[in-house]
Enzyme design. Structure first.
Site, PDB file in Angstrom:
ATOM      1  N   ASP A 117      46.689  -6.211 -13.241  1.00 25.35           N
ATOM      2  CA  ASP A 117      46.956  -5.406 -12.042  1.00 25.35           C
ATOM      3  C   ASP A 117      45.844  -4.441 -11.699  1.00 25.35           C
ATOM      4  O   ASP A 117      45.525  -4.217 -10.525  1.00 25.35           O
ATOM      5  CB  ASP A 117      48.297  -4.688 -12.163  1.00 25.35           C
ATOM      6  CG  ASP A 117      48.445  -3.890 -13.448  1.00 25.35           C
ATOM      7  OD1 ASP A 117      49.493  -3.284 -13.620  1.00 25.35           O
ATOM      8  OD2 ASP A 117      47.518  -3.885 -14.264  1.00 25.35           O
ATOM      9  N   GLN A 140      49.708  -5.922 -17.245  1.00 24.95           N
ATOM     10  CA  GLN A 140      48.915  -6.565 -18.283  1.00 24.95           C
ATOM     11  C   GLN A 140      49.636  -6.566 -19.625  1.00 24.95           C
ATOM     12  O   GLN A 140      50.643  -5.861 -19.806  1.00 24.95           O
ATOM     13  CB  GLN A 140      47.590  -5.804 -18.427  1.00 24.95           C
ATOM     14  CG  GLN A 140      46.726  -5.878 -17.184  1.00 24.95           C
ATOM     15  CD  GLN A 140      45.383  -5.226 -17.395  1.00 24.95           C
ATOM     16  OE1 GLN A 140      45.096  -4.176 -16.828  1.00 24.95           O
ATOM     17  NE2 GLN A 140      44.553  -5.824 -18.232  1.00 24.95           N
ATOM     18  N   HIS A 141      49.145  -7.360 -20.551  1.00 25.83           N
ATOM     19  CA  HIS A 141      49.465  -7.325 -21.981  1.00 25.83           C
ATOM     20  C   HIS A 141      50.810  -7.912 -22.372  1.00 25.83           C
ATOM     21  O   HIS A 141      51.030  -8.164 -23.558  1.00 25.83           O
ATOM     22  CB  HIS A 141      49.436  -5.874 -22.531  1.00 25.83           C
ATOM     23  CG  HIS A 141      48.291  -5.053 -22.063  1.00 25.83           C
ATOM     24  ND1 HIS A 141      46.967  -5.420 -22.202  1.00 25.83           N
ATOM     25  CD2 HIS A 141      48.257  -3.862 -21.407  1.00 25.83           C
ATOM     26  CE1 HIS A 141      46.187  -4.480 -21.692  1.00 25.83           C
ATOM     27  NE2 HIS A 141      46.929  -3.535 -21.197  1.00 25.83           N
TER      28      HIS A 141
HETATM   29  O1  LIG Z   1      48.713  -1.391 -19.614  1.00 23.84           O
HETATM   30  C1  LIG Z   1      48.195  -1.309 -18.525  1.00 23.84           C
HETATM   31  C2  LIG Z   1      46.727  -1.515 -18.381  1.00 23.84           C
HETATM   32  O2  LIG Z   1      46.085  -1.616 -19.657  1.00 23.84           O
HETATM   33  C3  LIG Z   1      49.044  -1.002 -17.334  1.00 23.84           C
HETATM   34  O3  LIG Z   1      48.274  -0.709 -16.203  1.00 23.84           O
HETATM   35  C4  LIG Z   1      49.951  -2.162 -17.075  1.00 23.84           C
HETATM   36  O4  LIG Z   1      49.160  -3.208 -16.520  1.00 23.84           O
HETATM   37  C5  LIG Z   1      51.137  -1.788 -16.212  1.00 23.84           C
HETATM   38  O5  LIG Z   1      50.759  -1.508 -14.946  1.00 23.84           O
HETATM   39  P1  LIG Z   1      51.730  -0.892 -13.822  1.00 23.84           P
HETATM   40  O6  LIG Z   1      53.067  -1.532 -13.917  1.00 23.84           O
HETATM   41  O7  LIG Z   1      51.783   0.579 -14.078  1.00 23.84           O
HETATM   42  O8  LIG Z   1      51.048  -1.228 -12.539  1.00 23.84           O
END
Ligand SMILES: O=C(CO)[C@@H](O)[C@H](O)COP(=O)(O)O
Ligand SMILES: Nc1ncnc2c1ncn2[C@@H]1O[C@H](COP(=O)(O)OP(=O)(O)O)[C@@H](O)[C@H]1O
Length: 493
Positions: free
Chosen positions: A256, A71-72
């Protein structure tokens, strides 16, 4: 029966699962690595998704696909569809000061009310403010702002800059979903729409949602927010082997964590603890969370509901870092940790190796505490790494419980959840029934659930296989000594 594909374009790698919609059985898988770092050129994700699809045997016989993603990430496109600069990721903390400015200007409680979260460096909105302050020339080139999964879905449909997308750079075709939009900091889970005032407060320029009527020239385009089961297009036949003569439907995609909730079939009473690159603790809820302290982010989920979540920056890589320091494999690391006693003989690791997001201490560093000649052993270091990492997530679990989400079961997933020492220590820290789902890529599986839902309009209810259920054996000393050390670190950060 049909085959569907789910993609997880996460921080460290891209993973693909191909699933039989009738049974939920995974029939093929593939993966490909991503570059390391907190700033990545999206072309690396594109190359990885094509490689992972190839590694999974291609898309022959696959009827639908969806992309879930980290995300983000701030993906900036100019009017020709070119990427303006490498994307700043969720774990890049350079926008921490910009986050502080936005909170000072708009107020934490007001921001939590408007967008469900109190902005921290991870959120897209703070990266936009950083861009405005530090790269005004790039900010001026921005014609659209997308998230990693939005951009990959756009490219898979055939859109992109000249020479990359056969259908051209049509920014109006950018699409996202509620769950990923809710992580931007400028979309409101409460109203279900963009808060364009927050976007403008960050970047200093107005924006509009793709496809909105009365296209005012010069406004930055934001992806249209699709419905959870909406097919948003089809894969372009020239891009991926096996697609050619068929219509492979594309789902809206998701963030995710929301995809993981879909993949697990998480229901009320379930709390998911994911130990991947990020550490996340989240539940499914009927109403948006609004936490002015910022500990819980009030995201939306990928099924039409909501996903209260607490996220730590330091998770699986705490283990890989200390395991590397000790010169062990993950199996040897587990043996060392299991050989130590609960509480690691007083050794505590406050694992803020990359700063920390929850609590919001972007400039903090990691520290070992309680070291003596007697306690400084490989075994205690290994166990302290796991205990410190899990204590941070336990604080997140407490915060999620504080939102009123009843906790009947904790589902432990993510790469590090497969470590037997992590499972054993989790049972000594989390004061709730623990279940370890069978090893699998649940984010990609959730994307496959969405693909099946988009394919025939019915959300599949695939069975969840549990591999273990460690018996709860809470040892209070672990969190007590962690809390003392963490307070010491927080007071000096
Ligand atoms: O920043 C967040 C949720 O706010 C993280 O969950 C990212 O979405 C990265 O996810 P992964 O690579 O660890 O699955
Ligand atoms: N047996 C294990 N013990 C500890 N950590 C592990 C183990 N297997 C994988 N990992 C870690 O899991 C992480 C990958 O997990 P994953 O959930 O795929 O991450 P993400 O989706 O966030 O990129 C890596 O950092 C890796 O070092």
């Amino acid at each position: 029966m049909a085959l569907v594909a789910g993609v997880d374009s996460s921080t460290q790698s891209c993973k693909v699962v191909v699933v039989d919609t009738g049974t939920g059985r995974t029939v093929r898988t593939g993966s490909a690595p991503h570059p390391v770092g907190t700033e990545v050129d999206p072309s690396a994700w594109w190359d990885a998704v094509l490689a992972a699809l190839h590694d999974a045997g291609g898309l022959a016989e696959v009827a639908a696909l969806a992309v879930a993603g980290q995300q983000h990430g701030m993906v900036l496109l100019d009017s020709s569809g070119e990427v303006v600069r490498p994307a700043l990721l969720w774990n890049d903390t350079r926008s921490a000061a910009a986050a502080g400015d936005l909170v000072a200007e708009l107020g934490a409680a007001e921001l939590a009310r408007r967008c469900g979260s109190v902005p921290v460096a991870s959120l897209t909105i703070t990266k936009l403010r950083w861009l405005r302050n530090n790269e005004p020339e790039n900010a001026a080139r921005v014609a659209a702002v997308a998230l990693p999964h939005d951009w990959l879905s756009w490219r898979l449909r055939g859109y992109g800059p000249a020479g990359q997308g056969p259908l051209g750079p049509d920014l109006e075709q950018l699409v996202t979903d509620r769950s990923d939009a809710s992580g931007t900091g400028y979309w409101s889970p409460g109203s279900g729409s963009y808060d364009l005032g927050l976007f403008e407060a960050a970047l200093g320029r107005p924006a509009r949602e793709a496809g909105t009527p009365g296209r005012t020239p010069g406004l930055a385009v934001l992806p249209r927010v699709a419905c959870p089961s909406e097919p948003v297009g089809t894969l372009h036949p020239d891009l991926v082997p096996g697609v050619a003569a068929r219509q492979v439907k594309l789902g809206a995609g998701a963030g995710d964590n929301a995809a993981a909730a879909l993949g697990l079939g998480a229901d009320k009473g379930d709390v998911v603890v994911s130990i991947g690159t990020s550490g996340t603790v989240f539940a499914v809820a009927d109403a948006p969370a609004c936490d002015p302290s910022g500990t819980v982010a009030g995201f939306a989920d990928a099924s039409g509901g909501f996903l209260p979540i607490a996220v730590t920056l330091n998770a699986a890589r705490v283990i890989s870092s200390v395991s590397e320091l000790l010169g062990t494999t993950f199996a040897e690391f587990a043996e060392l940790a299991i050989a130590a006693q609960p509480g690691s003989a007083g050794v505590v690791l406050v694992p803020y190796f990359e700063g920390e997001r929850t609590p919001n201490l972007p400039d903090a560093t990691a520290s070992f505490h309680g070291l003596s000649i007697a306690s400084t052993t490989r075994e205690n270091f290994a166990r302290a790494a796991i205990e410190g990492m899990l204590c941070g997530l336990a604080d997140g679990l407490d915060a999620i419980a504080g939102t009123g989400a009843g906790i009947q079961r904790v589902l432990l997933i993510g790469g590090a959840a497969q470590n037997p020492a992590v499972q054993a220590v989790a049972a000594q820290i989390f004061n709730a029934p623990l279940a370890i789902p069978a090893p699998g890529e649940y984010v990609a599986r959730g994307a496959a659930v969405q693909a099946a839902w988009a394919l025939d309009g019915t959300r599949p209810a695939w069975p969840l296989e549990t591999a273990a259920a460690p018996v709860r054996d809470v040892r209070a000393v672990i969190r007590e000594q962690y809390r003392a050390a963490q307070r010491q670190v927080a007071s000096h950060s």
